[in-house]
Design an enzyme around this catalytic site. Structure first.
Site, PDB file in Angstrom:
ATOM      1  N   GLU A  49      39.164 -21.570  37.914  1.00 32.71           N
ATOM      2  CA  GLU A  49      40.268 -22.255  38.599  1.00 32.71           C
ATOM      3  C   GLU A  49      41.524 -21.378  38.706  1.00 32.71           C
ATOM      4  O   GLU A  49      42.656 -21.835  38.495  1.00 32.71           O
ATOM      5  CB  GLU A  49      40.565 -23.593  37.918  1.00 32.71           C
ATOM      6  CG  GLU A  49      39.369 -24.543  38.008  1.00 32.71           C
ATOM      7  CD  GLU A  49      39.562 -25.877  37.305  1.00 32.71           C
ATOM      8  OE1 GLU A  49      40.606 -26.077  36.659  1.00 32.71           O
ATOM      9  OE2 GLU A  49      38.642 -26.724  37.392  1.00 32.71           O
ATOM     10  N   GLU A  64      31.311 -26.900  38.867  1.00 33.93           N
ATOM     11  CA  GLU A  64      31.797 -27.898  37.903  1.00 33.93           C
ATOM     12  C   GLU A  64      32.235 -29.134  38.680  1.00 33.93           C
ATOM     13  O   GLU A  64      33.022 -29.029  39.610  1.00 33.93           O
ATOM     14  CB  GLU A  64      32.965 -27.331  37.100  1.00 33.93           C
ATOM     15  CG  GLU A  64      33.539 -28.284  36.057  1.00 33.93           C
ATOM     16  CD  GLU A  64      34.752 -27.697  35.326  1.00 33.93           C
ATOM     17  OE1 GLU A  64      34.698 -26.508  34.934  1.00 33.93           O
ATOM     18  OE2 GLU A  64      35.765 -28.404  35.163  1.00 33.93           O
TER      19      GLU A  64
END
Length: 523
Positions: free
Chosen positions: A205, A322
């Protein structure tokens, strides 16, 4: 042959209309009908055979959200690898992909033989990024994890620290080249030990605006090339090398396009993360899960990444690296209960329709969104949904639509390791059972396997029709572990092809029809 097939369909339809009401189960007695149309001319996407994937995270026991600490001992550093349920849960998939990583991976260093001091554990510190100090992964724990995953037959993907060597600025940007020396040490150790790694993923991220920190796409591309060089060098002479995977974050179309453009030969898998249900404390969470129009918005990230890859010169493929639905650890008795299947299975169907190769659920265990109960390791409802998908849905994805009523989702794939097709029907209606017939369309008529007059059905409902239940019922029987912690058998019921498929309110059904052989399913 085409005329014969139409006559067979006409007979089945008349017979269905005459007999349909005899098979209605559940609900208040409200019944409607619909048709699922499957186009079998060609597949619209192709998943990996091991499409289903689950994650293991770094979060320690004192990771808390909204006043609740839901992680217990589910961290990669202290998860009980001797628990028989954990082993059995993974082995049941016969090669489940496991992605190890998450928010704290960019704060992890890897123990080396030259380290003079013992590995440090996570320490809560509000002044640190994400509220925790850096941590060290002991090679003794790395050994334990790899031995366990080999025993379980898992395919391992490991998320690497992409912030090593970088300087974080006040605007959140992390600048400078990636210091890959610690990663290179880990990979060399792994190869020398003979451990099998399916993929190395760089960062978590850090793309787009980032979460906690961000890296510009040109620098990220340079770092990915460095990782690719390390993999090529250390695995020189290996017939099969691990995949190089990045960036593991929320899609930003411009950022992703730049990364992919700059890494046409270095990047094999492009990973994005999905948390489209919002925060775990949202009081509208269950309403959003049960609203198909809300869930429709979840298609956009898949559509965006598919378009970027198709318009580039890269051979890289799309994964969901994810996906927990609701961020900040989910919500107890929602994202770990039966109701979450309406989001999760819809996501699996939607992602595969946009040529996503792998879908990693956050988490296998940990938080309030695990496939397994964090405290007891007992499977939560979505575990069984994912296992049914893995066993029944093949890699070829078929164009599918549903007509006749609202509140029903329909997905179809060529069947896995068998002839025919497998359907997934999800009924979002609270009080309406749906009688469903199947029709095929396309330029070529399907081949009907004569003599096979039945199909296999797997009807899944919540125990006591309670959407918050953490127990599921398959064809009228509660699914429960055996005395040894083994996963229970999941047997279908056989139904005549002349009977309708009956989808009860708030339920889902997998249907294997071996007698319909479509052109898209013929190798």
């Amino acid at each position: 042959m085409c005329i014969l097939f139409k006559l067979v369909l006409l007979y089945l339809w008349v017979h269905w209309v005459n007999k349909g009401s005899d098979f209605v189960t559940g609900g208040s007695g409200n019944v409607t009908s619909g048709t699922v149309f499957v186009n079998g001319t060609a597949s619209i996407g192709k998943t990996d055979d091991n499409f289903i994937c689950a994650t293991l995270d770094w979060w320690p026991h004192n990771k808390c959200d909204y006043g609740t600490c839901s992680w217990e001992r589910a961290s990669l550093l202290n998860l009980d690898l001797s628990n028989p349920i954990l082993l059995n849960a993974i082995k049941a998939f016969s090669s489940l992909k496991i992605r190890m990583g998450g928010t704290l991976q960019d704060k992890v260093i890897y123990e080396t033989k030259d380290d003079k001091s013992p590995c440090a554990s996570f320490v809560k510190n509000s002044s640190e990024m994400f509220g925790f100090s850096k941590v060290c992964l002991p090679m003794s724990r790395w050994d334990q994890l790899n031995v366990f995953f080999k025993k379980a037959g898992a395919m391992v993907v490991f998320g690497l620290n992409a912030l090593s060597g970088k300087t974080k600025r006040s605007d959140g940007s992390a600048t400078g080249a990636w210091n890959s020396s610690n990663t290179e040490s880990l990979i060399r150790y792994t190869v020398n030990k003979g451990y099998s790694i399916h993929g190395w993923e760089l960062g978590n991220e850090l793309c787009g605006t980032g979460v906690g920190a961000k890296v510009a796409p040109d620098q990220y591309a340079s770092d990915v090339k460095s990782l690719e060089n390390i993999v090529q060098n250390i695995y020189r002479g290996f017939e099969v090398k691990p995949l190089v995977i990045a960036p593991g974050g929320f899609i930003d179309t411009n950022w992703f396009a730049q990364l992919i453009q700059r890494t046409p030969k270095s990047l094999q898998v492009v990973t994005q993360h999905i948390y489209n249900l919002g925060p775990g404390n949202d009081n509208q969470l269950i309403n959003n899960i049960l609203d198909p129009s809300y869930l429709d918005g979840g298609a956009q990230p898949f559509r965006d990444l598919e378009a970027i890859l198709k318009n580039s010169a890269t051979p890289a493929v799309a994964w969901v690296g994810e996906a927990g639905g609701a961020y900040n650890s989910g919500q107890n008795l929602v994202t770990n209960s039966f109701v979450n299947a309406f989001w999760y299975l819809d996501q699996l169907g939607m992602a595969s329709s946009y040529d996503t190769k792998t879908y990693c659920r956050q988490t296998l265990i940990g938080g309030n969104y695990g496939l397994l109960n964090t405290a007891t390791f007992v499977p939560n409802p979505d575990y069984y949904g994912s296992l049914l998908w893995h066993r029944l849905m093949g890699s070829n994805v078929l164009s599918t639509s549903f007509s006749g009523t609202t509140g029903v989702r329909a997905y179809a794939h060529c069947s896995k390791q068998s002839q025919g097709i497998t359907l997934l029907l999800i009924n979002f209606n609270a009080n309406i059972s749906v009688n469903v017939r199947v029709a095929t369309e396309g330029e070529q008529a399907p081949r009907i396997k004569l003599g096979n007059t039945s199909r296999e059905e797997y009807h899944v409902t919540a125990k006591d029709e309670n959407l918050h239940s953490q127990k599921v019922v398959l064809n009228g029987k509660i699914l429960a572990l055996n005395s040894s912690g083994g996963i229970p058998p999941m047997e279908p019921v056989n139904r005549s092809m002349t009977d309708p498929i009956i989808v009860a309110p708030f339920s889902y059904v997998f249907i294997h029809i071996s007698s319909i052989i479509l052109p898209a399913c013929i190798n």
